[in-house]
Scaffold this motif. Structure first.
Motif, PDB file in Angstrom:
ATOM      1  N   VAL A  10       0.816  -1.213   0.000  1.00 37.46           N
ATOM      2  CA  VAL A  10       0.000   0.000   0.000  1.00 37.46           C
ATOM      3  C   VAL A  10       0.852   1.266   0.000  1.00 37.46           C
ATOM      4  O   VAL A  10       0.545   2.216  -0.714  1.00 37.46           O
ATOM      5  CB  VAL A  10      -0.954  -0.013   1.222  1.00 37.46           C
ATOM      6  CG1 VAL A  10      -1.762   1.261   1.284  1.00 37.46           C
ATOM      7  CG2 VAL A  10      -1.869  -1.219   1.153  1.00 37.46           C
ATOM      8  N   THR A  11       1.927   1.311   0.746  1.00 35.52           N
ATOM      9  CA  THR A  11       2.736   2.530   0.826  1.00 35.52           C
ATOM     10  C   THR A  11       3.325   2.887  -0.526  1.00 35.52           C
ATOM     11  O   THR A  11       3.363   4.055  -0.893  1.00 35.52           O
ATOM     12  CB  THR A  11       3.862   2.365   1.857  1.00 35.52           C
ATOM     13  OG1 THR A  11       4.632   1.218   1.505  1.00 35.52           O
ATOM     14  CG2 THR A  11       3.313   2.206   3.258  1.00 35.52           C
ATOM     15  N   VAL A  12       3.746   1.895  -1.301  1.00 35.27           N
ATOM     16  CA  VAL A  12       4.294   2.156  -2.627  1.00 35.27           C
ATOM     17  C   VAL A  12       3.192   2.671  -3.540  1.00 35.27           C
ATOM     18  O   VAL A  12       3.390   3.606  -4.316  1.00 35.27           O
ATOM     19  CB  VAL A  12       4.971   0.893  -3.199  1.00 35.27           C
ATOM     20  CG1 VAL A  12       5.420   1.117  -4.631  1.00 35.27           C
ATOM     21  CG2 VAL A  12       6.136   0.475  -2.324  1.00 35.27           C
ATOM     22  N   ASN A  13       1.998   2.064  -3.481  1.00 38.55           N
ATOM     23  CA  ASN A  13       0.877   2.516  -4.305  1.00 38.55           C
ATOM     24  C   ASN A  13       0.540   3.973  -4.021  1.00 38.55           C
ATOM     25  O   ASN A  13       0.310   4.755  -4.946  1.00 38.55           O
ATOM     26  CB  ASN A  13      -0.371   1.662  -4.053  1.00 38.55           C
ATOM     27  CG  ASN A  13      -0.286   0.317  -4.745  1.00 38.55           C
ATOM     28  OD1 ASN A  13       0.456   0.174  -5.708  1.00 38.55           O
ATOM     29  ND2 ASN A  13      -1.039  -0.653  -4.260  1.00 38.55           N
ATOM     30  N   GLN A  14       0.492   4.331  -2.771  1.00 36.31           N
ATOM     31  CA  GLN A  14       0.156   5.715  -2.419  1.00 36.31           C
ATOM     32  C   GLN A  14       1.207   6.686  -2.963  1.00 36.31           C
ATOM     33  O   GLN A  14       0.862   7.750  -3.480  1.00 36.31           O
ATOM     34  CB  GLN A  14       0.031   5.860  -0.897  1.00 36.31           C
ATOM     35  CG  GLN A  14      -1.201   5.179  -0.355  1.00 36.31           C
ATOM     36  CD  GLN A  14      -1.245   5.182   1.174  1.00 36.31           C
ATOM     37  OE1 GLN A  14      -0.253   5.482   1.822  1.00 36.31           O
ATOM     38  NE2 GLN A  14      -2.391   4.823   1.716  1.00 36.31           N
ATOM     39  N   GLN A  15       2.474   6.305  -2.869  1.00 32.65           N
ATOM     40  CA  GLN A  15       3.535   7.180  -3.385  1.00 32.65           C
ATOM     41  C   GLN A  15       3.416   7.328  -4.891  1.00 32.65           C
ATOM     42  O   GLN A  15       3.569   8.425  -5.432  1.00 32.65           O
ATOM     43  CB  GLN A  15       4.903   6.620  -3.012  1.00 32.65           C
ATOM     44  CG  GLN A  15       5.217   6.695  -1.538  1.00 32.65           C
ATOM     45  CD  GLN A  15       6.512   5.965  -1.188  1.00 32.65           C
ATOM     46  OE1 GLN A  15       7.123   5.326  -2.035  1.00 32.65           O
ATOM     47  NE2 GLN A  15       6.906   6.058   0.068  1.00 32.65           N
ATOM     48  N   GLU A  16       3.148   6.242  -5.602  1.00 31.02           N
ATOM     49  CA  GLU A  16       3.014   6.306  -7.055  1.00 31.02           C
ATOM     50  C   GLU A  16       1.805   7.135  -7.457  1.00 31.02           C
ATOM     51  O   GLU A  16       1.862   7.903  -8.427  1.00 31.02           O
ATOM     52  CB  GLU A  16       2.903   4.896  -7.639  1.00 31.02           C
ATOM     53  CG  GLU A  16       4.202   4.127  -7.593  1.00 31.02           C
ATOM     54  CD  GLU A  16       4.073   2.731  -8.179  1.00 31.02           C
ATOM     55  OE1 GLU A  16       3.082   2.451  -8.888  1.00 31.02           O
ATOM     56  OE2 GLU A  16       4.978   1.928  -7.953  1.00 31.02           O
ATOM     57  N   ILE A  17       0.708   7.000  -6.740  1.00 26.77           N
ATOM     58  CA  ILE A  17      -0.509   7.756  -7.061  1.00 26.77           C
ATOM     59  C   ILE A  17      -0.279   9.248  -6.851  1.00 26.77           C
ATOM     60  O   ILE A  17      -0.724  10.072  -7.659  1.00 26.77           O
ATOM     61  CB  ILE A  17      -1.698   7.242  -6.216  1.00 26.77           C
ATOM     62  CG1 ILE A  17      -2.093   5.830  -6.695  1.00 26.77           C
ATOM     63  CG2 ILE A  17      -2.883   8.188  -6.291  1.00 26.77           C
ATOM     64  CD1 ILE A  17      -3.103   5.141  -5.821  1.00 26.77           C
ATOM     65  N   GLU A  18       0.425   9.578  -5.798  1.00 18.44           N
ATOM     66  CA  GLU A  18       0.689  10.980  -5.515  1.00 18.44           C
ATOM     67  C   GLU A  18       1.544  11.619  -6.611  1.00 18.44           C
ATOM     68  O   GLU A  18       1.458  12.818  -6.852  1.00 18.44           O
ATOM     69  CB  GLU A  18       1.363  11.141  -4.153  1.00 18.44           C
ATOM     70  CG  GLU A  18       0.427  10.839  -2.990  1.00 18.44           C
ATOM     71  CD  GLU A  18       1.137  10.788  -1.644  1.00 18.44           C
ATOM     72  OE1 GLU A  18       2.372  10.990  -1.588  1.00 18.44           O
ATOM     73  OE2 GLU A  18       0.450  10.526  -0.650  1.00 18.44           O
ATOM     74  N   GLN A  19       2.377  10.833  -7.283  1.00 17.19           N
ATOM     75  CA  GLN A  19       3.238  11.367  -8.332  1.00 17.19           C
ATOM     76  C   GLN A  19       2.472  11.627  -9.628  1.00 17.19           C
ATOM     77  O   GLN A  19       2.918  12.400 -10.464  1.00 17.19           O
ATOM     78  CB  GLN A  19       4.392  10.405  -8.608  1.00 17.19           C
ATOM     79  CG  GLN A  19       5.377  10.320  -7.466  1.00 17.19           C
ATOM     80  CD  GLN A  19       6.466   9.291  -7.722  1.00 17.19           C
ATOM     81  OE1 GLN A  19       6.456   8.608  -8.739  1.00 17.19           O
ATOM     82  NE2 GLN A  19       7.390   9.177  -6.783  1.00 17.19           N
ATOM     83  N   LEU A  20       1.330  10.950  -9.800  1.00 18.59           N
ATOM     84  CA  LEU A  20       0.557  11.111 -11.025  1.00 18.59           C
ATOM     85  C   LEU A  20      -0.309  12.364 -10.910  1.00 18.59           C
ATOM     86  O   LEU A  20      -1.240  12.427 -10.122  1.00 18.59           O
ATOM     87  CB  LEU A  20      -0.321   9.875 -11.276  1.00 18.59           C
ATOM     88  CG  LEU A  20       0.437   8.555 -11.420  1.00 18.59           C
ATOM     89  CD1 LEU A  20      -0.534   7.396 -11.515  1.00 18.59           C
ATOM     90  CD2 LEU A  20       1.365   8.581 -12.610  1.00 18.59           C
ATOM     91  N   LYS A  21      -0.003  13.353 -11.714  1.00 22.43           N
ATOM     92  CA  LYS A  21      -0.690  14.636 -11.613  1.00 22.43           C
ATOM     93  C   LYS A  21      -1.666  14.867 -12.761  1.00 22.43           C
ATOM     94  O   LYS A  21      -2.714  15.431 -12.586  1.00 22.43           O
ATOM     95  CB  LYS A  21       0.324  15.791 -11.577  1.00 22.43           C
ATOM     96  CG  LYS A  21       1.318  15.707 -10.450  1.00 22.43           C
ATOM     97  CD  LYS A  21       0.652  15.917  -9.121  1.00 22.43           C
ATOM     98  CE  LYS A  21       1.704  15.879  -8.012  1.00 22.43           C
ATOM     99  NZ  LYS A  21       1.138  15.790  -6.716  1.00 22.43           N
ATOM    100  N   SER A  22      -1.307  14.420 -13.961  1.00 20.94           N
ATOM    101  CA  SER A  22      -2.130  14.742 -15.129  1.00 20.94           C
ATOM    102  C   SER A  22      -2.770  13.488 -15.699  1.00 20.94           C
ATOM    103  O   SER A  22      -2.411  12.365 -15.359  1.00 20.94           O
ATOM    104  CB  SER A  22      -1.267  15.417 -16.196  1.00 20.94           C
ATOM    105  OG  SER A  22      -0.327  14.492 -16.693  1.00 20.94           O
ATOM    106  N   VAL A  23      -3.694  13.695 -16.607  1.00 28.52           N
ATOM    107  CA  VAL A  23      -4.371  12.591 -17.278  1.00 28.52           C
ATOM    108  C   VAL A  23      -3.364  11.789 -18.091  1.00 28.52           C
ATOM    109  O   VAL A  23      -3.430  10.558 -18.153  1.00 28.52           O
ATOM    110  CB  VAL A  23      -5.508  13.140 -18.190  1.00 28.52           C
ATOM    111  CG1 VAL A  23      -6.120  12.021 -19.021  1.00 28.52           C
ATOM    112  CG2 VAL A  23      -6.570  13.827 -17.359  1.00 28.52           C
ATOM    113  N   GLU A  24      -2.406  12.458 -18.700  1.00 22.86           N
ATOM    114  CA  GLU A  24      -1.387  11.772 -19.488  1.00 22.86           C
ATOM    115  C   GLU A  24      -0.546  10.843 -18.604  1.00 22.86           C
ATOM    116  O   GLU A  24      -0.193   9.729 -19.015  1.00 22.86           O
ATOM    117  CB  GLU A  24      -0.463  12.769 -20.211  1.00 22.86           C
ATOM    118  CG  GLU A  24      -1.112  13.548 -21.321  1.00 22.86           C
ATOM    119  CD  GLU A  24      -1.914  14.757 -20.803  1.00 22.86           C
ATOM    120  OE1 GLU A  24      -1.670  15.212 -19.665  1.00 22.86           O
ATOM    121  OE2 GLU A  24      -2.794  15.209 -21.540  1.00 22.86           O
ATOM    122  N   ASP A  25      -0.246  11.293 -17.390  1.00 19.99           N
ATOM    123  CA  ASP A  25       0.505  10.450 -16.453  1.00 19.99           C
ATOM    124  C   ASP A  25      -0.306   9.195 -16.115  1.00 19.99           C
ATOM    125  O   ASP A  25       0.235   8.086 -16.061  1.00 19.99           O
ATOM    126  CB  ASP A  25       0.829  11.218 -15.174  1.00 19.99           C
ATOM    127  CG  ASP A  25       1.852  12.333 -15.386  1.00 19.99           C
ATOM    128  OD1 ASP A  25       2.566  12.286 -16.414  1.00 19.99           O
ATOM    129  OD2 ASP A  25       1.935  13.234 -14.517  1.00 19.99           O
TER     130      ASP A  25
END
Length: 168
Positions: free
Chosen positions: A83-98
């Motif tokens: 879960v901690t890795v998923n949350q970090q990856e989600i936080e990095q995704l800012k745009s629709v393209e990401d």
């Protein structure tokens, strides 16, 4: 004559005393040896009990590790990654393209893993079939060998008789 007889008895008593002393000495030596062997046996038994206990502890520890790892695998399989890795990856995704790029990467990884799973399943089925065939061949060969041994000399005679009855 009485005195000679008394001397003989005294001499015989002395010999018997010496034999008894020798036998007592042998008995004491045997007792000491038995005590040493008992001590060695007890020491060995204690060592084996200690080894068994250490082995049981090691097995319990390994089982706990396996359960822990299986728990991690279940968590990883159900969540994809911790879960901690998923949350970090989600936080990095800012745009629709990401998000689209991440989705494409995940789909490609899923497809790759599905293909690897299918390949592994195919290899497993092929191995199972090969082993089943080899086992069947081995059983057939063993059956033929046993049948040949059971016929023995009489079986050879039967072959000769059968050979005479056949026409070329």
């Amino acid at each position: 004559m009485n005195q000679d007889l008394t001397q003989q008895w005294l001499a015989q008593i002395q010999v018997l005393k010496e034999q008894m002393a020798g036998l007592q000495h042998d008995r004491d030596a045997a007792w000491e040896s038995a005590q040493k062997w008992r001590q060695l046996y007890n020491t060995e038994a204690e060592q084996r009990r200690t080894d068994a206990q250490l082995s049981q502890q090691a097995i319990a520890s390994l089982k706990a590790d396996v359960h822990k790892l299986q728990g991690l695998e279940v968590e990883t399989l159900t969540a994809g990654t911790p879960v901690t890795v998923n949350q970090q990856e989600i936080e990095q995704l800012k745009s629709v393209e990401d998000w689209q790029a991440k989705l494409i990467a995940v789909i490609k990884e899923r497809d790759r893993l599905l293909q690897a799973l299918k390949t592994e399943q195919d290899n497993h089925a092929q191995t199972r079939n090969s082993l089943t065939t080899a086992l069947g061949d081995a059983i057939d060969s063993l059956t033929r060998e046993r049948a040949g041994r059971e016929k023995g000399p009489r079986g050879q005679g039967d072959k000769e008789i059968g050979g005479q009855g056949e026409t070329p």
